[in-house]
Design an enzyme around this catalytic site. Sequence first.
Site, mmCIF file in Angstrom:
data_model
loop_
_atom_site.group_PDB
_atom_site.id
_atom_site.type_symbol
_atom_site.label_atom_id
_atom_site.label_comp_id
_atom_site.label_asym_id
_atom_site.label_seq_id
_atom_site.Cartn_x
_atom_site.Cartn_y
_atom_site.Cartn_z
ATOM 1 N N GLU A 1 36.435 92.485 50.553
ATOM 2 C CA GLU A 1 37.130 91.206 50.350
ATOM 3 C C GLU A 1 38.515 91.284 50.993
ATOM 4 O O GLU A 1 39.228 92.275 50.818
ATOM 5 C CB GLU A 1 37.272 90.923 48.852
ATOM 6 C CG GLU A 1 38.013 89.618 48.574
ATOM 7 C CD GLU A 1 38.114 89.322 47.093
ATOM 8 O OE1 GLU A 1 37.070 89.137 46.441
ATOM 9 O OE2 GLU A 1 39.252 89.287 46.589
ATOM 10 N N GLN B 1 50.087 97.067 39.080
ATOM 11 C CA GLN B 1 48.852 96.350 39.427
ATOM 12 C C GLN B 1 47.773 96.580 38.348
ATOM 13 O O GLN B 1 47.139 95.633 37.886
ATOM 14 C CB GLN B 1 48.364 96.862 40.802
ATOM 15 C CG GLN B 1 46.939 96.548 41.153
ATOM 16 C CD GLN B 1 46.212 97.750 41.774
ATOM 17 O OE1 GLN B 1 46.789 98.810 41.991
ATOM 18 N NE2 GLN B 1 44.950 97.573 42.079
ATOM 19 N N TYR C 1 31.614 88.608 35.187
ATOM 20 C CA TYR C 1 32.689 89.327 34.497
ATOM 21 C C TYR C 1 32.095 90.385 33.558
ATOM 22 O O TYR C 1 31.664 90.051 32.445
ATOM 23 C CB TYR C 1 33.554 88.311 33.723
ATOM 24 C CG TYR C 1 34.136 87.294 34.686
ATOM 25 C CD1 TYR C 1 35.366 87.494 35.264
ATOM 26 C CD2 TYR C 1 33.385 86.170 35.090
ATOM 27 C CE1 TYR C 1 35.866 86.608 36.210
ATOM 28 C CE2 TYR C 1 33.878 85.274 36.032
ATOM 29 C CZ TYR C 1 35.127 85.507 36.587
ATOM 30 O OH TYR C 1 35.613 84.633 37.530
ATOM 31 N N HIS D 1 35.094 82.040 50.112
ATOM 32 C CA HIS D 1 35.286 81.611 48.722
ATOM 33 C C HIS D 1 35.730 80.143 48.707
ATOM 34 O O HIS D 1 36.408 79.691 49.629
ATOM 35 C CB HIS D 1 36.385 82.424 48.033
ATOM 36 C CG HIS D 1 36.116 83.893 47.938
ATOM 37 N ND1 HIS D 1 36.706 84.695 46.989
ATOM 38 C CD2 HIS D 1 35.320 84.721 48.662
ATOM 39 C CE1 HIS D 1 36.302 85.941 47.139
ATOM 40 N NE2 HIS D 1 35.465 85.989 48.156
#
Length: 287
Positions: free
Chosen positions: A12, A207, A140, A73
């Site tokens: 990605e 992060q 998820y 996307h």
Amino acid sequence: MYHDHTPIFSLEVFPPKRNAAVGTIYDTLDGLQGVDPDFISVTYGTGKQSDRTATARISNTIRQEYDIPVVAHLTAQYLDRDGADEALDMFEQAKVRGVLALRGDSVEGREPAGVFDHASDLVEYIRSKHPNLTVFGACYPEGHPEAECLSQDVENLKKKVDAGVSHLISQLFYCNDDFLDFVRTARAAGITVPIEAGIMPVMNVGQVRRMGRICGAHIPRALDRMLDKWQDDKKSLRAAGIVYASQQISDLVAQGVDGVHLYTMNHPGITRRIWQNVGDLFTPPTK
Ligand code: FAD
């Protein structure tokens, strides 16, 4: 199945910020030379400042100039039908292989268009207007943060798949058992499409803690120890993060996952080092 082999490996990337230098995306893509993904997916910005054409333009560059299949996307909650048509037309012109249909996150001060309330609404729309596009969806492993519980989220995921998703890509997770349990739950609920495991290499402490907060990603003890030990030593933490992600991937492949989707965060050097470690696991064995 979208691909003729398993496990698949995909990447990605995201469009550079509006004010970034024009060459930034080329730096990322050039830096990925030597990595052999089945496809690259390109994120779609939801913010007020996002450039609506960026995803399509970068998708076109990746396919034309780097000869790699692309998945674009698209986030739906701020789009009306005309907006969705415009984006989908751009994607068709860019000859994307598929669209990752998303609802997207809420942006403060922006009123949703009220047309595509859930990703499944966009999935249905794409299936009806562009039947040749493969539709991907997000899932998820630890449950979407807005869902009351994992089983409710999986019920909703089943609706999304039934609306026409033929390939799922997961949110990042740091504990493989969380993902593998989720896959078993999804299969038990009748979801049969491939489910790719989303892996985000650790780059810095902020992060990981942020992702833990935003997506509820559980941080296993081994990762917690790494974060403590190298919180002030960026180089060592990155090195340990590359090892951690590589081990996650190797274990997932050993456990028979459909595929691995690596969130590059436009850091090609880290992606290359992970690929050096695990790339052979994604190429068919030679006798
Ligand atoms: P949905 O599938 O609509 O689910 C959202 C919530 O609604 C869940 O709690 C679900 O249980 C519930 N729900 C779903 N359908 C129904 C229904 N029919 N009835 C009742 N409840 C329902 N964001 C971006 O802005 N740009 C990106 O490019 C981007 N790429 C992503 C890629 C991946 C692989 C992932 C995992 C996430 C990505 N996101 C991106 C983030 C994503 O937009 C957010 O996680 C968002 O909050 C949910 O989007 P969704 O498509 O999963 O929503």
